[in-house]
Design an enzyme around this catalytic site. Structure first.
Site, PDB file in Angstrom:
ATOM      1  N   LYS A  13     -11.183  -2.358  -3.566  1.00  0.00           N
ATOM      2  CA  LYS A  13     -11.036  -1.178  -4.422  1.00  0.00           C
ATOM      3  C   LYS A  13     -12.385  -0.562  -4.830  1.00  0.00           C
ATOM      4  CE  LYS A  13      -6.430  -2.296  -6.106  1.00  0.00           C
ATOM      5  NZ  LYS A  13      -6.135  -3.535  -5.346  1.00  0.00           N
TER       6      LYS A  13
HETATM    7  C1  LIG Z   1      -4.946  -3.669  -4.505  1.00  0.00           C
HETATM    8  C2  LIG Z   1      -4.989  -4.800  -3.545  1.00  0.00           C
HETATM    9  C3  LIG Z   1      -4.151  -4.862  -2.399  1.00  0.00           C
HETATM   10  C4  LIG Z   1      -3.065  -3.852  -2.120  1.00  0.00           C
HETATM   11  O1  LIG Z   1      -3.529  -2.595  -1.772  1.00  0.00           O
HETATM   12  P1  LIG Z   1      -2.557  -1.321  -1.856  1.00  0.00           P
HETATM   13  O2  LIG Z   1      -3.373  -0.158  -1.475  1.00  0.00           O
HETATM   14  O3  LIG Z   1      -2.090  -1.270  -3.293  1.00  0.00           O
HETATM   15  O4  LIG Z   1      -1.420  -1.579  -0.922  1.00  0.00           O
HETATM   16  C5  LIG Z   1      -4.314  -5.918  -1.527  1.00  0.00           C
HETATM   17  N1  LIG Z   1      -5.221  -6.901  -1.750  1.00  0.00           N
HETATM   18  C6  LIG Z   1      -6.025  -6.886  -2.837  1.00  0.00           C
HETATM   19  C7  LIG Z   1      -6.984  -8.008  -3.031  1.00  0.00           C
HETATM   20  C8  LIG Z   1      -5.951  -5.838  -3.761  1.00  0.00           C
HETATM   21  O5  LIG Z   1      -6.738  -5.852  -4.842  1.00  0.00           O
END
Ligand SMILES: *Cc1c(COP(=O)(O)O)cnc(C)c1O
Length: 429
Positions: free
Chosen positions: A107
């Site tokens: 993220k």
């Molecule tokens: C947010 C997250 C996901 C999922 O991603 P999306 O875009 O919400 O499908 C997967 N793995 C981790 C470690 C995350 O923080």
């Protein structure tokens, strides 16, 4: 570029307004009015371009002339100033590691891109925005880090006291500057309820509250970069490419599908979920029926009603037949996740974490359905972020990486609150 709301399609806004609003006034998600594929010459020579150039071409049209070219290039350079390595795991299986950013979660890219776009739009001191976000763990750290020291932005992060991991709490509470951490005596849902209330609170109007969660287009669209980077690296194998995304809110995979719409030659997408299996069940039955959310080992994907799925459906005009050609979805239990972690380590000598392990399992299923292909799964967090699970499954101690080491002896600063009124007072200063 104009964006429309997926609820009221004739209501359009600029990129700037879409970023600042987050969600449309009718509560719909924003979606770009036009999507123009990139020329085939771009894909023919993509391996000759550096990652900043690739990213610039991928996102340019979605911003149009609202951010000048030199400024956009600078934003991209700052956003992706770390590595995105592709690691061979098996002959036809690769891992794309998205966790080499400052908070070791994928993220980071979305948070850094969004913060810099907002910073650009607020550059003339005309306005100050307050970014308000509730977190159950990873989002808060990425947002705090991404928005640190961005001009004319105050960040207020709510988290449930005692319910985030030690590392995650340090990532939220040790930065200072324009970042305020609010420790709510309650659950994540209580934090989220307070955030929702604040957005509707007319007393806070002149605070220009904005949200930094994953439905914001400036967090969603830069995730396309990963898929372009993967293709640039894997193209030389000359085989069809399958990408498997461990999916929760489906923002990441939706960005991948958007990249394909721009012409990126990805043959097939796999959405790999944990027991929160609304989308795999939808692919079986055509019936979208969320159930209550279940807590799992891969807790960043504990989402039962993924917000971004509606954007994917829009990309396919709600045509399930077309969609099935490009997309599969599989779900996996905690037990399967743990066994996969062990197999990946013992047989393939790679340390994954629960989300990546689910991505791996999804990819293996996808490759079975599409023989002759190669595949890549996204590893979305560093194993240290889920060290308790990884340590107990693999019986190993993980070395603590530099990004985490740096914050271990910093001092935590947070404001403890019990009620919404206390939050309101903090926001009013
Ligand atoms: C947010 C997250 C996901 C999922 O991603 P999306 O875009 O919400 O499908 C997967 N793995 C981790 C470690 C995350 O923080």
């Amino acid at each position: 570029m104009k964006y429309y709301s997926l609820n009221t399609k004739n209501h359009t806004v600029s990129f700037r307004e879409a970023v600042i609003n987050g969600l449309a006034p009718d509560s719909g998600l924003y979606f770009p009015e036009t999507i123009t594929p990139l020329p085939s010459s771009f894909f023919d020579t993509i391996e000759t371009l550096d990652k900043e150039e690739v990213a610039f071409h991928a996102i340019r049209q979605f911003i149009g002339d609202e951010i000048p070219e030199t400024e956009l290039k600078k934003i991209i350079m700052e956003t992706i100033s770390f590595d995105f390595p592709i690691i061979p795991i098996e002959e036809t299986v690769f891992a794309l590691e998205l966790y080499h950013g400052p908070t070791m979660a994928f993220k980071d890219v979305g948070a850094r891109f969004m913060s810099r776009c907002l910073g650009y739009f607020n550059r003339a001191n005309e306005q100050k925005n307050t970014v308000l976000v509730a977190t159950s763990g990873d989002t808060g750290g990425a947002v705090a880090n991404g928005f640190l020291d961005v001009k004319n932005i105050e960040v207020v992060i709510l988290y449930p006291a005692g319910k985030v991991s030690h590392f995650q709490e340090l990532q939220l509470t040790t930065l200072g500057g324009n970042i305020k951490a609010i420790e709510v005596n309650g659950s994540f849902d209580d934090c989220q309820a307070m955030v929702k209330k604040a957005f509707l609170d007319t007393n806070l109007k002149e605070k220009y509250l904005t949200s930094a969660n994953s439905i914001n287009i400036a967090r969603w669209l830069p995730q396309m970069f990963y898929f372009f980077f993967a293709y640039r690296e894997l193209k030389k194998h000359g085989k069809p490419i399958i990408v498997s995304c461990p999916s929760g809110n489906f923002g990441n995979i939706c960005a991948g599908i958007m990249a394909k719409r721009l012409g990126l030659p990805i043959a097939h997408f796999v959405a790999a979920t944990n027991a929160n299996d609304t989308v795999p069940r939808f692919m079986e039955s055509g019936n979208y029926a969320p159930k209550p959310t279940i807590a799992t080992l891969s807790n960043a994907m504990d989402v039962s009603d993924p917000s971004n799925f509606i954007r994917i459906q829009e990309l396919y005009n709600n045509d399930l037949k077309l969609f099935e050609n490009d997309f599969s979805a599989f779900c996996f239990t905690d037990e399967e996740t743990e066994i996969a972690l062990q197999n990946i380590y013992n047989q393939l000598n790679y340390i994954a974490e629960p989300h990546g392990a689910i991505g791996y399992l999804g990819l293996k299923k996808g490759l079975k359905k599409h023989p002759g292909s190669i595949g890549v799964f996204l590893e979305t967090a560093h194993p240290i972020k889920f060290s308790e699970i990884v340590t107990s499954a693999l019986h190993i101690e993980l070395p603590v990486p530099e990004q985490i080491q740096k914050i271990l002896d910093k001092k935590k600063t947070s404001i403890k609150i019990d009620t919404y009124e206390e939050l309101q007072n903090i926001l009013l200063g």
